[in-house]
Design a protein around this motif. Structure first.
Motif, PDB file in Angstrom:
ATOM      1  N   LEU A  15       3.350   7.420  25.089  1.00  0.00           N
ATOM      2  CA  LEU A  15       3.143   7.134  23.417  1.00  0.00           C
ATOM      3  C   LEU A  15       4.457   7.323  22.618  1.00  0.00           C
ATOM      4  O   LEU A  15       5.007   8.552  22.658  1.00  0.00           O
ATOM      5  CB  LEU A  15       2.020   7.864  23.138  1.00  0.00           C
ATOM      6  N   ILE A  17       6.044   7.387  19.244  1.00  0.00           N
ATOM      7  CA  ILE A  17       5.695   7.408  17.954  1.00  0.00           C
ATOM      8  C   ILE A  17       6.890   7.098  17.014  1.00  0.00           C
ATOM      9  O   ILE A  17       7.693   7.864  17.036  1.00  0.00           O
ATOM     10  CB  ILE A  17       5.151   8.657  17.632  1.00  0.00           C
ATOM     11  N   ILE A  58      -2.296   8.026  15.487  1.00  0.00           N
ATOM     12  CA  ILE A  58      -1.935   8.878  16.465  1.00  0.00           C
ATOM     13  C   ILE A  58      -2.903   9.691  17.159  1.00  0.00           C
ATOM     14  O   ILE A  58      -3.109   9.906  18.429  1.00  0.00           O
ATOM     15  CB  ILE A  58      -0.795   9.828  15.918  1.00  0.00           C
ATOM     16  N   VAL A  62      -3.972   9.520  21.021  1.00  0.00           N
ATOM     17  CA  VAL A  62      -3.967  10.513  21.748  1.00  0.00           C
ATOM     18  C   VAL A  62      -5.213  10.951  22.421  1.00  0.00           C
ATOM     19  O   VAL A  62      -5.314  11.231  23.753  1.00  0.00           O
ATOM     20  CB  VAL A  62      -3.511  11.749  21.033  1.00  0.00           C
ATOM     21  N   THR A  74       4.123  12.000  24.617  1.00  0.00           N
ATOM     22  CA  THR A  74       4.585  11.516  23.434  1.00  0.00           C
ATOM     23  C   THR A  74       6.051  11.767  22.973  1.00  0.00           C
ATOM     24  O   THR A  74       6.778  12.735  23.507  1.00  0.00           O
ATOM     25  CB  THR A  74       3.810  11.932  22.341  1.00  0.00           C
ATOM     26  N   THR A  86       3.789  14.052  14.079  1.00  0.00           N
ATOM     27  CA  THR A  86       3.006  14.041  15.237  1.00  0.00           C
ATOM     28  C   THR A  86       2.370  15.123  15.762  1.00  0.00           C
ATOM     29  O   THR A  86       1.257  15.300  16.094  1.00  0.00           O
ATOM     30  CB  THR A  86       3.875  13.704  16.442  1.00  0.00           C
TER      31      THR A  86
END
Length: 260
Positions: A15, A17, A58, A62, A74, A86
């Motif tokens: 991921l 971000i 997020i 997740v 991430t 995050t």
């Protein structure tokens, strides 16, 4: 993608971000690196996402990915500015408290000394009970909660963090990968034949990657599987397919401008 194994594969999701990646302001370099390094460990990257600095996005990503894959990595959003959310979002995803991690605080205070301000000390905040991921580049740590590894977005730091945790990862069987290429044969010329070869070799995965070289078309055919004999058998049939199409098979990848 075919089911190449008789056992459960070890999988991962990456991921990325950050609004800066989505806007084009920053070019991501972490997906490629992590995919290559995880593959070496026998961990298959099954999904990659780029998501914005929005808490709900997020949290949803997740929670979806940690339930679906063996590991989640991430990158981004753990710095010292207002849009670095995050860490608190991961805490919310797990339903954990969020506050200052004593060891992270100690490291940052030792590093910054009199220059330790409120913004910098925000980087000491993690979900309750998180395990720290060392940052040998700029001290501010990442962290791990269960199967989710939260790392910096700056590539040199993300790589250093990953190097520190990869020994903890339990990989699967490393894939055997071989490539057969040809120049002058495009995907469109062998599409149906390639489909038949894949059907005949269901225990391997065959990827087709067209390219341009010297103004002409070519194709790299990449075979991946756990059994070397099965990979070699598929490569033999691919070579025969290329010959039947009027081309010349080449062992290994041919460099060119990839078209996809």
């Amino acid at each position: 993608m075919n089911d190449m194994t008789s056992h459960e594969a070890v999988t991962a999701c990456v991921l990325v971000i950050g609004n800066e990646v989505l806007s084009g302001r920053t070019q991501d370099a972490n997906i490629n690196y992590l995919a290559r390094e995880l593959t070496k460990l026998g961990i298959r990257v099954a999904e990659c996402r780029v998501i914005p600095d929005i808490e709900a996005e997020i949290v949803d990503a997740v929670n979806h990915c940690r339930a679906k894959y063996t590991y989640v990595f991430t990158t981004g959003g753990i710095g010292s500015t207002h849009d670095d959310i995050t860490a608190q979002s991961v805490a919310k995803a797990f339903g954990l408290g969020f506050g200052t991690h004593p060891e992270a605080e100690r490291r940052l205070l030792a590093h910054y000394g009199d220059n330790a301000n409120a913004a910098r000390m925000r980087m000491a905040m993690t979900p309750e009970g998180a395990d720290l991921i060392d940052n040998p580049v700029s001290v501010a740590p990442g962290f791990r909660v269960e199967n989710v590894f939260v790392m910096a977005g700056v590539p040199v730091i993300a790589r250093a963090m990953f190097d520190g945790v990869k020994g903890e990862l339990k990989g699967g069987k490393v894939l055997v990968v071989k490539t057969v290429s040809t120049i002058g044969i495009s995907e469109g010329m062998i599409g149906e034949q390639l489909r038949a070869v894949q059907a005949a070799h269901a225990d391997v995965d065959i990827g087709s990657y067209p390219f341009l070289k010297f103004g002409g078309f070519g194709t790299n055919l990449v075979v991946r599987g756990e059994d070397a004999a099965k990979v070699n058998a598929a490569c033999t049939d691919l070579k025969a397919m290329i010959v039947a199409a009027g081309g010349e098979p080449i062992d290994g990848e041919t460099e060119g401008e990839e078209l996809k």
